[in-house]
Design a protein around this motif. Structure first.
Motif, mmCIF file in Angstrom:
data_model
loop_
_atom_site.group_PDB
_atom_site.id
_atom_site.type_symbol
_atom_site.label_atom_id
_atom_site.label_comp_id
_atom_site.label_asym_id
_atom_site.label_seq_id
_atom_site.Cartn_x
_atom_site.Cartn_y
_atom_site.Cartn_z
ATOM 1 N N PHE A 46 0.623 -1.344 0.279
ATOM 2 C CA PHE A 46 -0.131 0.005 0.035
ATOM 3 C C PHE A 46 0.853 1.281 -0.039
ATOM 4 C CE2 PHE A 46 -2.149 3.400 2.535
ATOM 5 C CZ PHE A 46 -3.326 3.462 1.752
ATOM 6 N N THR A 47 1.916 1.221 0.982
ATOM 7 C CA THR A 47 2.835 2.522 1.168
ATOM 8 C C THR A 47 3.478 2.505 -0.326
ATOM 9 O OG1 THR A 47 4.318 1.183 2.376
ATOM 10 C CG2 THR A 47 2.740 2.545 3.599
ATOM 11 N N ASP A 48 3.911 1.499 -1.001
ATOM 12 C CA ASP A 48 4.624 1.686 -2.176
ATOM 13 C C ASP A 48 3.764 2.225 -3.380
ATOM 14 O OD1 ASP A 48 7.039 0.360 -1.136
ATOM 15 O OD2 ASP A 48 6.617 -1.574 -1.769
ATOM 16 N N ALA A 49 2.649 1.805 -3.357
ATOM 17 C CA ALA A 49 1.755 2.482 -4.541
ATOM 18 C C ALA A 49 1.365 3.627 -4.193
ATOM 19 C CB ALA A 49 0.304 1.503 -4.302
ATOM 20 N N LEU A 50 1.378 4.346 -2.730
ATOM 21 C CA LEU A 50 1.075 5.727 -2.724
ATOM 22 C C LEU A 50 2.483 6.503 -2.996
ATOM 23 C CD1 LEU A 50 -0.673 5.981 0.727
ATOM 24 C CD2 LEU A 50 -1.471 6.428 -1.548
ATOM 25 N N ALA A 51 3.709 5.872 -2.806
ATOM 26 C CA ALA A 51 4.832 6.609 -3.079
ATOM 27 C C ALA A 51 5.125 6.607 -4.678
ATOM 28 C CB ALA A 51 5.988 5.843 -2.546
ATOM 29 N N ALA A 52 4.565 5.734 -5.407
ATOM 30 C CA ALA A 52 4.720 5.840 -6.871
ATOM 31 C C ALA A 52 4.321 7.075 -7.541
ATOM 32 C CB ALA A 52 3.914 4.547 -7.640
ATOM 33 N N PRO A 53 4.766 7.484 -8.685
ATOM 34 C CA PRO A 53 4.585 8.826 -9.231
ATOM 35 C C PRO A 53 3.233 8.671 -9.792
ATOM 36 C CG PRO A 53 6.146 7.576 -10.389
ATOM 37 C CD PRO A 53 6.144 7.097 -9.067
ATOM 38 N N GLY A 54 2.606 9.713 -9.578
ATOM 39 C CA GLY A 54 1.170 9.543 -10.473
ATOM 40 C C GLY A 54 1.253 10.570 -11.422
ATOM 41 N N PRO A 55 0.082 11.064 -12.203
ATOM 42 C CA PRO A 55 0.045 11.461 -13.412
ATOM 43 C C PRO A 55 0.576 13.171 -12.977
ATOM 44 C CG PRO A 55 -2.078 11.361 -12.261
ATOM 45 C CD PRO A 55 -1.531 10.727 -11.655
ATOM 46 N N ARG A 56 0.877 13.905 -14.209
ATOM 47 C CA ARG A 56 1.460 15.273 -14.015
ATOM 48 C C ARG A 56 0.208 16.000 -13.491
ATOM 49 N NH1 ARG A 56 5.153 17.012 -19.072
ATOM 50 N NH2 ARG A 56 4.192 18.980 -18.121
ATOM 51 N N ALA A 57 0.760 17.095 -12.761
ATOM 52 C CA ALA A 57 -0.200 17.951 -12.280
ATOM 53 C C ALA A 57 -0.895 19.017 -13.489
ATOM 54 C CB ALA A 57 0.189 18.878 -11.043
ATOM 55 N N THR A 58 0.161 19.434 -14.423
ATOM 56 C CA THR A 58 -0.377 20.176 -15.634
ATOM 57 C C THR A 58 -0.417 19.303 -16.924
ATOM 58 O OG1 THR A 58 1.734 20.979 -15.541
ATOM 59 C CG2 THR A 58 0.462 22.511 -14.513
ATOM 60 N N PRO A 59 -1.299 18.899 -17.395
ATOM 61 C CA PRO A 59 -1.529 18.282 -18.498
ATOM 62 C C PRO A 59 -0.893 18.753 -19.783
ATOM 63 C CG PRO A 59 -3.436 19.459 -18.279
ATOM 64 C CD PRO A 59 -2.698 19.527 -17.126
ATOM 65 N N VAL A 60 -0.393 18.066 -20.679
ATOM 66 C CA VAL A 60 0.568 18.544 -21.744
ATOM 67 C C VAL A 60 -0.579 18.793 -22.632
ATOM 68 C CG1 VAL A 60 1.850 17.905 -23.469
ATOM 69 C CG2 VAL A 60 2.292 17.029 -21.524
ATOM 70 N N PRO A 61 -0.388 20.302 -23.389
ATOM 71 C CA PRO A 61 -1.380 20.652 -24.304
ATOM 72 C C PRO A 61 -1.501 19.991 -25.312
ATOM 73 C CG PRO A 61 0.500 22.322 -23.992
ATOM 74 C CD PRO A 61 0.690 21.082 -23.151
#
Length: 82
Positions: A46-61
């Protein structure tokens, strides 16, 4: 005597409800099939899944039709500013 009979019904219902709640809330031993180590492993995943990088905060146009819309400006109608 009839009044006592009418008062006995709610009293009996209350006693039955208390008995049912006590029976329903009893402890029945451990419910998990795994031991403590299995839950520690689950917590680590569970903690490894939370530490994984998520999607970018600002999407690519997107580059779809955006470039085409700005290239071609509509012609101005007669009588509209310069």
């Amino acid at each position: 005597m009839r009044v006592l009979a009418w008062l006995a019904f709610p009293l009996a219902a209350t006693v039955l409800a208390m008995c049912w709640a006590a029976w329903r809330g009893r402890t029945r031993g451990p419910r998990r099939t795994g031991g403590a180590f299995a839950s520690v492993e689950d917590f680590r995943q569970f903690t490894d899944a939370l530490a994984a990088p998520g999607p970018r905060a600002t999407p690519v146009p997107r580059t779809g039709l955006r470039g085409l819309v700005h290239k071609f400006k509509p012609a101005k109608a007669a009588g509209q500013g310069s």
